[in-house]
Design a protein around this motif. Structure first.
Motif, PDB file in Angstrom:
ATOM      1  N   GLU A  83       9.181  -6.314 -16.475  1.00  0.00           N
ATOM      2  CA  GLU A  83       8.006  -7.188 -16.518  1.00  0.00           C
ATOM      3  C   GLU A  83       6.831  -6.474 -17.171  1.00  0.00           C
ATOM      4  O   GLU A  83       6.173  -7.000 -18.082  1.00  0.00           O
ATOM      5  CB  GLU A  83       7.660  -7.604 -15.087  1.00  0.00           C
ATOM      6  CG  GLU A  83       6.306  -8.235 -14.874  1.00  0.00           C
ATOM      7  CD  GLU A  83       5.946  -8.267 -13.390  1.00  0.00           C
ATOM      8  OE1 GLU A  83       4.795  -7.938 -13.053  1.00  0.00           O
ATOM      9  OE2 GLU A  83       6.821  -8.610 -12.564  1.00  0.00           O
ATOM     10  N   TYR A  84       6.554  -5.264 -16.712  1.00  0.00           N
ATOM     11  CA  TYR A  84       5.439  -4.473 -17.247  1.00  0.00           C
ATOM     12  C   TYR A  84       5.671  -4.118 -18.714  1.00  0.00           C
ATOM     13  O   TYR A  84       4.778  -4.269 -19.558  1.00  0.00           O
ATOM     14  CB  TYR A  84       5.264  -3.194 -16.418  1.00  0.00           C
ATOM     15  CG  TYR A  84       4.263  -2.228 -17.012  1.00  0.00           C
ATOM     16  CD1 TYR A  84       2.905  -2.327 -16.699  1.00  0.00           C
ATOM     17  CD2 TYR A  84       4.676  -1.222 -17.888  1.00  0.00           C
ATOM     18  CE1 TYR A  84       1.986  -1.450 -17.251  1.00  0.00           C
ATOM     19  CE2 TYR A  84       3.750  -0.346 -18.440  1.00  0.00           C
ATOM     20  CZ  TYR A  84       2.415  -0.459 -18.125  1.00  0.00           C
ATOM     21  OH  TYR A  84       1.505   0.416 -18.693  1.00  0.00           O
ATOM     22  N   THR A  85       6.883  -3.651 -19.031  1.00  0.00           N
ATOM     23  CA  THR A  85       7.196  -3.196 -20.379  1.00  0.00           C
ATOM     24  C   THR A  85       7.102  -4.325 -21.394  1.00  0.00           C
ATOM     25  O   THR A  85       6.513  -4.169 -22.473  1.00  0.00           O
ATOM     26  CB  THR A  85       8.607  -2.569 -20.416  1.00  0.00           C
ATOM     27  OG1 THR A  85       8.680  -1.509 -19.461  1.00  0.00           O
ATOM     28  CG2 THR A  85       8.914  -2.013 -21.799  1.00  0.00           C
ATOM     29  N   LEU A  86       7.698  -5.465 -21.060  1.00  0.00           N
ATOM     30  CA  LEU A  86       7.636  -6.610 -21.965  1.00  0.00           C
ATOM     31  C   LEU A  86       6.195  -7.051 -22.180  1.00  0.00           C
ATOM     32  O   LEU A  86       5.786  -7.330 -23.319  1.00  0.00           O
ATOM     33  CB  LEU A  86       8.461  -7.772 -21.402  1.00  0.00           C
ATOM     34  CG  LEU A  86       9.975  -7.636 -21.440  1.00  0.00           C
ATOM     35  CD1 LEU A  86      10.631  -8.830 -20.753  1.00  0.00           C
ATOM     36  CD2 LEU A  86      10.483  -7.511 -22.871  1.00  0.00           C
TER      37      LEU A  86
ATOM     38  N   SER B 232       2.656  -6.791  -9.257  1.00  0.00           N
ATOM     39  CA  SER B 232       2.008  -5.639  -8.627  1.00  0.00           C
ATOM     40  C   SER B 232       1.352  -4.782  -9.699  1.00  0.00           C
ATOM     41  O   SER B 232       1.602  -4.968 -10.894  1.00  0.00           O
ATOM     42  CB  SER B 232       3.023  -4.787  -7.840  1.00  0.00           C
ATOM     43  OG  SER B 232       3.730  -3.914  -8.712  1.00  0.00           O
ATOM     44  N   SER B 233       0.543  -3.835  -9.261  1.00  0.00           N
ATOM     45  CA  SER B 233      -0.129  -2.925 -10.196  1.00  0.00           C
ATOM     46  C   SER B 233       0.594  -1.583 -10.286  1.00  0.00           C
ATOM     47  O   SER B 233       0.064  -0.634 -10.870  1.00  0.00           O
ATOM     48  CB  SER B 233      -1.582  -2.704  -9.754  1.00  0.00           C
ATOM     49  OG  SER B 233      -1.622  -2.161  -8.434  1.00  0.00           O
TER      50      SER B 233
ATOM     51  N   LYS C  99      -4.856 -12.048  -7.675  1.00  0.00           N
ATOM     52  CA  LYS C  99      -5.405 -13.065  -8.578  1.00  0.00           C
ATOM     53  C   LYS C  99      -6.570 -12.491  -9.375  1.00  0.00           C
ATOM     54  O   LYS C  99      -6.646 -12.656 -10.604  1.00  0.00           O
ATOM     55  CB  LYS C  99      -5.873 -14.282  -7.777  1.00  0.00           C
ATOM     56  CG  LYS C  99      -6.432 -15.416  -8.646  1.00  0.00           C
ATOM     57  CD  LYS C  99      -6.930 -16.566  -7.785  1.00  0.00           C
ATOM     58  CE  LYS C  99      -7.544 -17.672  -8.636  1.00  0.00           C
ATOM     59  NZ  LYS C  99      -6.535 -18.567  -9.229  1.00  0.00           N
ATOM     60  N   LYS C 100      -7.457 -11.783  -8.700  1.00  0.00           N
ATOM     61  CA  LYS C 100      -8.597 -11.167  -9.377  1.00  0.00           C
ATOM     62  C   LYS C 100      -8.117 -10.161 -10.421  1.00  0.00           C
ATOM     63  O   LYS C 100      -8.651 -10.090 -11.533  1.00  0.00           O
ATOM     64  CB  LYS C 100      -9.497 -10.469  -8.350  1.00  0.00           C
ATOM     65  CG  LYS C 100     -10.723  -9.804  -8.950  1.00  0.00           C
ATOM     66  CD  LYS C 100     -11.561  -9.151  -7.867  1.00  0.00           C
ATOM     67  CE  LYS C 100     -12.772  -8.454  -8.470  1.00  0.00           C
ATOM     68  NZ  LYS C 100     -13.590  -7.779  -7.413  1.00  0.00           N
ATOM     69  N   TYR C 101      -7.081  -9.408 -10.058  1.00  0.00           N
ATOM     70  CA  TYR C 101      -6.512  -8.393 -10.936  1.00  0.00           C
ATOM     71  C   TYR C 101      -5.958  -9.023 -12.214  1.00  0.00           C
ATOM     72  O   TYR C 101      -6.192  -8.528 -13.326  1.00  0.00           O
ATOM     73  CB  TYR C 101      -5.398  -7.661 -10.169  1.00  0.00           C
ATOM     74  CG  TYR C 101      -4.758  -6.514 -10.897  1.00  0.00           C
ATOM     75  CD1 TYR C 101      -5.411  -5.288 -11.002  1.00  0.00           C
ATOM     76  CD2 TYR C 101      -3.492  -6.644 -11.457  1.00  0.00           C
ATOM     77  CE1 TYR C 101      -4.817  -4.226 -11.650  1.00  0.00           C
ATOM     78  CE2 TYR C 101      -2.890  -5.582 -12.103  1.00  0.00           C
ATOM     79  CZ  TYR C 101      -3.556  -4.379 -12.195  1.00  0.00           C
ATOM     80  OH  TYR C 101      -2.972  -3.318 -12.844  1.00  0.00           O
ATOM     81  N   HIS C 102      -5.249 -10.137 -12.060  1.00  0.00           N
ATOM     82  CA  HIS C 102      -4.631 -10.765 -13.228  1.00  0.00           C
ATOM     83  C   HIS C 102      -5.658 -11.510 -14.081  1.00  0.00           C
ATOM     84  O   HIS C 102      -5.614 -11.426 -15.318  1.00  0.00           O
ATOM     85  CB  HIS C 102      -3.531 -11.720 -12.789  1.00  0.00           C
ATOM     86  CG  HIS C 102      -2.815 -12.328 -13.961  1.00  0.00           C
ATOM     87  ND1 HIS C 102      -2.156 -11.574 -14.907  1.00  0.00           N
ATOM     88  CD2 HIS C 102      -2.674 -13.628 -14.361  1.00  0.00           C
ATOM     89  CE1 HIS C 102      -1.638 -12.373 -15.834  1.00  0.00           C
ATOM     90  NE2 HIS C 102      -1.947 -13.615 -15.522  1.00  0.00           N
ATOM     91  N   LEU C 103      -6.565 -12.212 -13.458  1.00  0.00           N
ATOM     92  CA  LEU C 103      -7.576 -12.923 -14.242  1.00  0.00           C
ATOM     93  C   LEU C 103      -8.505 -11.950 -14.957  1.00  0.00           C
ATOM     94  O   LEU C 103      -9.059 -12.270 -16.016  1.00  0.00           O
ATOM     95  CB  LEU C 103      -8.365 -13.884 -13.346  1.00  0.00           C
ATOM     96  CG  LEU C 103      -7.545 -15.043 -12.764  1.00  0.00           C
ATOM     97  CD1 LEU C 103      -8.454 -16.028 -12.025  1.00  0.00           C
ATOM     98  CD2 LEU C 103      -6.743 -15.774 -13.846  1.00  0.00           C
TER      99      LEU C 103
END
Length: 237
Positions: free
Chosen positions: A98-101, A217-218, A198-202
């Protein structure tokens, strides 16, 4: 919206327009338009249909596939104590995928006509129209195509009996990813964990678009140093 003398007409299908932006595409695509209804992509109703996916389609299609894969390992003699760690490993590996893509493919920089066009279809449309509720999860047809290389990749590193459970775990991870992604854009979380996510992604969409590539996740942002930093307030002297 004008770039390099070319005007993108938002009232016309966008896919074959954005390539003309050239080097200006990168700036254009990261200026979001916040509306729940997205633009039209293609003149063809058939191709347009393939770009539209409701969120619930993802678990309806892919959870049975994941369960079938896991059942195959069971039928080959694996016990529950062997299956569960394989599923967990598959989910964990998915978080890395997920992260790599997201970091290296979805945020690749393009400037050619076909590069811009392909990027817009793949991920650019999501940054341009981040609240488009019918283009937030990955279309099943595209996922089905990608399943084949991923299955064969797992087969290279796993045994015949462990491959289905490992792949099934990865598929569960994918379903959790896509549902979480939709949730972060359209739900109103009430718990601290989901509020922060949500805050992290937005923040990735509207503030620092070259950081914060994790969705569920982070973890990998922390590992690879792409965690967005928050400036500390200046102390009064």
């Amino acid at each position: 919206m004008v770039a390099q003398g070319f005007t993108v007409d938002l009232n016309k299908p966008l896919v074959f327009q954005v390539g003309h932006l050239g080097e200006a595409y990168e700036e254009w695509v990261h200026q979001p338009i916040v509306t729940k209804e997205g633009p039209r992509f293609f003149h063809s109703d058939f191709w347009e249909f393939l770009t539209l996916t409701r969120w619930w389609v993802i678990p309806v299609i892919w959870l049975p596939v994941a369960c079938w894969c896991i059942s195959k390992s069971v039928s080959m003699g694996l016990s529950l104590t062997e299956i569960v760690p394989l599923m967990a490993l598959g989910i964990f590996i998915w978080t890395f995928i997920e992260y790599t893509l997201h970091r290296f493919l979805f945020h690749i920089k393009t400037k050619s006509y076909w590069g811009n066009t392909a990027h817009y279809l793949l991920h650019g449309c999501h940054h341009k129209h981040p609240m488009d509720h019918l283009r937030l999860v990955f279309p099943p047809a595209a996922t089905a195509v990608l399943c084949f290389p991923f299955w064969n990749l797992v087969k290279l590193f796993a045994t015949p009996s462990t491959t289905p459970a490992l792949f099934g775990g990865g598929m569960l991870g994918y379903v959790m990813y896509d549902i979480t992604h939709y949730y972060l854009h359209h739900a109103q979380p009430t718990r601290a964990v989901t509020k922060n996510l949500k805050k992290y992604h937005l923040n990735h969409h509207f503030r620092i678009q070259d950081k914060g590539f994790g969705i569920t996740s982070s973890l990998w942002d922390i590992v690879f140093g792409t965690l967005p930093t928050t400036k500390a307030p200046k102390r009064e002297q």
